[in-house]
Motif scaffolding. Structure first.
Motif, PDB file in Angstrom:
ATOM      1  N   UNK A  28      -7.629  -6.620 -15.946  1.00  0.00           N
ATOM      2  CA  UNK A  28      -6.842  -6.396 -14.732  1.00  0.00           C
ATOM      3  C   UNK A  28      -6.153  -5.042 -14.835  1.00  0.00           C
ATOM      4  N   UNK A  29      -5.722  -4.537 -13.700  1.00  0.00           N
ATOM      5  CA  UNK A  29      -4.990  -3.281 -13.619  1.00  0.00           C
ATOM      6  C   UNK A  29      -3.585  -3.593 -13.139  1.00  0.00           C
ATOM      7  N   UNK A  30      -2.579  -3.068 -13.842  1.00  0.00           N
ATOM      8  CA  UNK A  30      -1.188  -3.173 -13.396  1.00  0.00           C
ATOM      9  C   UNK A  30      -0.553  -1.806 -13.618  1.00  0.00           C
ATOM     10  N   UNK A  31      -0.084  -1.213 -12.542  1.00  0.00           N
ATOM     11  CA  UNK A  31       0.538   0.124 -12.583  1.00  0.00           C
ATOM     12  C   UNK A  31      -0.360   1.133 -13.285  1.00  0.00           C
ATOM     13  N   UNK A  32      -1.636   1.138 -12.885  1.00  0.00           N
ATOM     14  CA  UNK A  32      -2.650   2.075 -13.388  1.00  0.00           C
ATOM     15  C   UNK A  32      -2.922   1.936 -14.894  1.00  0.00           C
ATOM     16  N   UNK A  33      -2.461   0.843 -15.487  1.00  0.00           N
ATOM     17  CA  UNK A  33      -2.803   0.529 -16.875  1.00  0.00           C
ATOM     18  C   UNK A  33      -3.806  -0.610 -16.862  1.00  0.00           C
ATOM     19  N   UNK A  34      -4.742  -0.569 -17.792  1.00  0.00           N
ATOM     20  CA  UNK A  34      -5.803  -1.566 -17.852  1.00  0.00           C
ATOM     21  C   UNK A  34      -5.524  -2.524 -19.005  1.00  0.00           C
ATOM     22  N   UNK A  35      -5.653  -3.815 -18.714  1.00  0.00           N
ATOM     23  CA  UNK A  35      -5.379  -4.853 -19.709  1.00  0.00           C
ATOM     24  C   UNK A  35      -6.566  -5.809 -19.804  1.00  0.00           C
ATOM     25  N   UNK A  36      -6.943  -6.146 -21.029  1.00  0.00           N
ATOM     26  CA  UNK A  36      -7.947  -7.185 -21.268  1.00  0.00           C
ATOM     27  C   UNK A  36      -7.163  -8.457 -21.559  1.00  0.00           C
ATOM     28  N   UNK A  37      -7.072  -9.335 -20.569  1.00  0.00           N
ATOM     29  CA  UNK A  37      -6.246 -10.540 -20.673  1.00  0.00           C
ATOM     30  C   UNK A  37      -7.074 -11.808 -20.904  1.00  0.00           C
ATOM     31  N   UNK A  38      -8.303 -11.620 -21.360  1.00  0.00           N
ATOM     32  CA  UNK A  38      -9.196 -12.761 -21.596  1.00  0.00           C
ATOM     33  C   UNK A  38      -8.542 -13.803 -22.498  1.00  0.00           C
ATOM     34  N   UNK A  39      -7.958 -13.355 -23.591  1.00  0.00           N
ATOM     35  CA  UNK A  39      -7.358 -14.285 -24.556  1.00  0.00           C
ATOM     36  C   UNK A  39      -6.034 -14.873 -24.088  1.00  0.00           C
ATOM     37  N   UNK A  40      -5.501 -14.375 -22.970  1.00  0.00           N
ATOM     38  CA  UNK A  40      -4.213 -14.843 -22.469  1.00  0.00           C
ATOM     39  C   UNK A  40      -4.356 -15.936 -21.404  1.00  0.00           C
ATOM     40  N   UNK A  41      -5.554 -16.134 -20.890  1.00  0.00           N
ATOM     41  CA  UNK A  41      -5.745 -17.084 -19.781  1.00  0.00           C
ATOM     42  C   UNK A  41      -5.142 -18.453 -20.064  1.00  0.00           C
TER      43      UNK A  41
END
Length: 132
Positions: A28-41
């Motif tokens: 996902x993108x939040x404030x133009x930063x990219x995060x891999x949140x797969x492990x956070x679901x």
């Protein structure tokens, strides 16, 4: 530390981020930063559906609308993988996008905690009013 020792922050185009939109690979993108949140679901207190609805897209508006705590914002940094190159993709779904993303909902956990909690609260409130 010399400048040659510093790692450059990776950058990603919106079209590349859009490819990471499955339950097993969620960026996902939040404030133009990219995060891999797969492990956070599985850990997300609001449930995985809200994240999956934003998979591969700019989630800034939804993230801010919820009013996440400072702790939540700090926790997000653990999943930071780079920055967005260029403009964020449109947050408005295109025609047919809901059909394209229907596979995400079918891959979600079958438990519906998001519905169970308000129903349980309403039942408790009714019981309290009846017996109080």
């Amino acid at each position: 530390m010399s400048s040659s020792d510093k790692k450059a922050t990776p950058t990603f185009k919106a079209s590349d981020i859009a490819k990471h939109n499955t339950r097993k690979d969620v960026w996902i993108i939040i404030h133009k930063k990219v995060y891999d949140v797969t492990d956070f679901l599985d850990e997300h207190p609001g449930g995985e559906e809200v994240i999956l609805d934003n998979a591969g897209k700019d989630a800034t508006s939804d993230f801010e609308d919820i009013g996440h705590s400072e702790d939540a914002q700090e926790m997000l940094e653990k999943y930071f993988i780079g920055t967005l190159e260029g403009a964020p993709p449109s947050a408005k779904p295109s025609v047919g996008e809901d059909a394209d993303r229907s596979h995400l909902r079918s891959q979600q956990n079958s438990s519906s905690w998001g519905l169970l909690i308000p129903v349980a609260f309403a039942a408790a409130l009714v019981a309290y009013k009846m017996y109080a």
